[in-house]
Design an enzyme around this catalytic site. Sequence first.
Site, PDB file in Angstrom:
ATOM      1  N   GLU A  22       0.840  -1.194   0.000  1.00 31.82           N
ATOM      2  CA  GLU A  22       0.000   0.000   0.000  1.00 31.82           C
ATOM      3  C   GLU A  22       0.879   1.250   0.000  1.00 31.82           C
ATOM      4  OE1 GLU A  22      -1.439   1.782   3.595  1.00 31.82           O
ATOM      5  OE2 GLU A  22      -1.352  -0.168   4.598  1.00 31.82           O
ATOM      6  N   LYS A 156      -5.492  -2.504  13.957  1.00 36.50           N
ATOM      7  CA  LYS A 156      -4.958  -1.422  14.783  1.00 36.50           C
ATOM      8  C   LYS A 156      -5.518  -1.521  16.199  1.00 36.50           C
ATOM      9  CE  LYS A 156      -4.161   1.706  10.910  1.00 36.50           C
ATOM     10  NZ  LYS A 156      -4.510   0.751   9.820  1.00 36.50           N
TER      11      LYS A 156
END
Length: 301
Positions: A22, A156
């Site tokens: 990414e 996360k």
Amino acid sequence: MVLVSDEVREAVAAGRPVVALESTIIAHGLPRPRNLRVAGELEELVRAGGAVPATIAVLDGRPHVGLDKGQLERVATEDGIRKLSHRDLPLAVAAGASGATTVSATALLAARAGVRVFATGGLGGVHRRWTETQDESADLGLLARTRITVVCAGVKSILDVPATLQRLETLGVSVAGYGTDRFPGFYLADSGHPVDWTLRDPAEVAAVMRAQDALGGPGAALIVANPVPEDEQLDPGLHARVLDDALRACDAEGVTGQAVTPFLLDHLVRHTDGASLEANLAAVRGNVRLAARVAAAWAGR
């Protein structure tokens, strides 16, 4: 529509290992000029593992799978680079905009180009207080309908981890710990939650990928949850204290919606004296190394 670099196109056509990367971490996750150095480092780690790197971004309205040095530098240094989820891709293309791709946009474009393995840091997921906000990352829905293997350090740690795991189960996305029966927590080696399946080496990951194809059915992803090494993780006690402070600050300042995640991550970086950023990078490096090995095993090398 999707521009695939010659190197990536030739590797995919020949069945050689390729790893998608990414670009959001480059444009929005790291300070300049370190971001450009890290971008180059991650590509070199892929090459050292015997695979071809395919960093993904949108430049002037054209999605690119595989960037040359000049394009990588644009993503790292150009002002006005947007942050693009998969929902933003048609808008960015039509507007001729440039943007860095998040997990969902990267996975979509990688799959379009025939790239099966993708390395990232941590996934998005279900946000805390979901019952009030209905806030859930676009990553989850996209991974439920995209046949790609994502090597990540879990989700996360600022998110609602158990709710995210439940959501992944509901969506039919396969999740396995790599060398662990615990689900990683991005900055932390252990989020405090178990996983049902453990894969021990890249050959086992590749075997699951082949089984996915043989079984058919919905084209969902495989998540390979690879924990950050314990000696490189953020101190769990420090993490808990700073995250609690960050959540209170978020409430006090009235931060809501898409602004919550960057607010919390920035708070963690500033109030851990950069230790959370170093743990993030340690996780990404480990995921990139593993993804290259998985891609090689998938390619039969």
